[in-house]
Design a protein around this motif. Sequence first.
Motif, PDB file in Angstrom:
ATOM      1  N   PHE A 182       0.745  -1.151  -0.030  1.00  0.00           N
ATOM      2  CA  PHE A 182      -0.027   0.157   0.050  1.00  0.00           C
ATOM      3  C   PHE A 182       0.852   1.241   0.163  1.00  0.00           C
ATOM      4  N   LEU A 183       0.481   2.392  -0.709  1.00  0.00           N
ATOM      5  CA  LEU A 183       1.090   3.828  -0.770  1.00  0.00           C
ATOM      6  C   LEU A 183       0.038   4.582   0.014  1.00  0.00           C
ATOM      7  N   GLY A 184       0.682   5.587   0.555  1.00  0.00           N
ATOM      8  CA  GLY A 184      -0.381   6.698   1.153  1.00  0.00           C
ATOM      9  C   GLY A 184       0.478   7.953   1.490  1.00  0.00           C
ATOM     10  N   PRO A 185      -0.301   8.788   1.799  1.00  0.00           N
ATOM     11  CA  PRO A 185       0.300  10.216   2.099  1.00  0.00           C
ATOM     12  C   PRO A 185       1.241  10.218   3.584  1.00  0.00           C
TER      13      PRO A 185
ATOM     14  N   ALA B  25      -3.551   5.771 -13.856  1.00  0.00           N
ATOM     15  CA  ALA B  25      -4.705   6.478 -13.454  1.00  0.00           C
ATOM     16  C   ALA B  25      -4.914   6.355 -12.062  1.00  0.00           C
ATOM     17  N   MET B  26      -4.523   5.379 -11.233  1.00  0.00           N
ATOM     18  CA  MET B  26      -4.751   5.085  -9.851  1.00  0.00           C
ATOM     19  C   MET B  26      -3.690   5.940  -9.018  1.00  0.00           C
TER      20      MET B  26
ATOM     21  N   ALA C 283      -3.320   3.449  -1.974  1.00  0.00           N
ATOM     22  CA  ALA C 283      -3.593   2.593  -3.174  1.00  0.00           C
ATOM     23  C   ALA C 283      -2.650   1.413  -3.083  1.00  0.00           C
ATOM     24  N   ILE C 284      -3.130   0.339  -3.497  1.00  0.00           N
ATOM     25  CA  ILE C 284      -2.357  -0.862  -3.308  1.00  0.00           C
ATOM     26  C   ILE C 284      -1.721  -1.454  -4.571  1.00  0.00           C
TER      27      ILE C 284
END
Length: 271
Positions: free
Chosen positions: A114-117, A170-171, A183-184
């Motif tokens: 997962f990615l995130g801020p 796009a994601m 997002a994963i």
Amino acid sequence: MKKLILSAALAAFGALASASAHAETLRVGMECTYAPFNFRTPEGQMSGYDVDVAKGVAEIIGADLEYVCQQWDGMIPALLANKFDIIVASMSITEERLEKMDFSIPYRVSIGRFLGPKDKDLKLFGEDGQPIAENFRNVKVGVERASTYSRWIEAKLPEANLQFYDSGQAMLLDLRNGRVDVAITNPMKAYLDFLSTEQGEKFDFVSPAIDEREYFGIGVGIGVRKGQQELVERINGALKTLIEDGSLEKFGHKYFPFSISPENWKGVGVE
């Protein structure tokens, strides 16, 4: 006698020339837009790690390649419909897919992350590396449609608020613009295309590596229609050579600062 020898030599040469002219051609299914694994350069040439692997295998087994571009969600149906002969498109080997098709031994590892801020303390995973389901309930998750990542989330986090995408680009764009919270995706691609760029400087991985075999399989392999065991064995032999002589490692380091190749050549159907 000399004429007979000359005639035999010419016949042999003609046979070799004919064999060369009719070399085996393998039609290879790829997305052709999935950099750095398989994509077209501005000059229209196919490039990427998957392409290097396909070329390496083809050189060893003596085959020519013809690339066929195919959207991801239609990749397996197109293979089964004989639109191409093999899939070399970073496709993970999973039990579900093995019911429909055969695979070579792995030529790349397969994991998700997962990615995130960076500025949000999401706490989506516990110290045991497992997802905390209740912490996902108010989080909008971006995921690629018909992927191993979507299957994992739907099984492990059925209450998660999912936003499906047809492409990773796009994601990640929506993640950057705040349309999804996390997002994963493939951490290798995420690192190169996003986290290591100016657009991704405010983001980071927010989960450990997820490599559950039930969903992510034993790695990425070359897909083949069932009933072609001889072709699978030839491909396996070529991949074994590429692993043992270090070629796969070199292919990977053209695109990544870390190893992405399997440590050995054991995999599906190999003891």
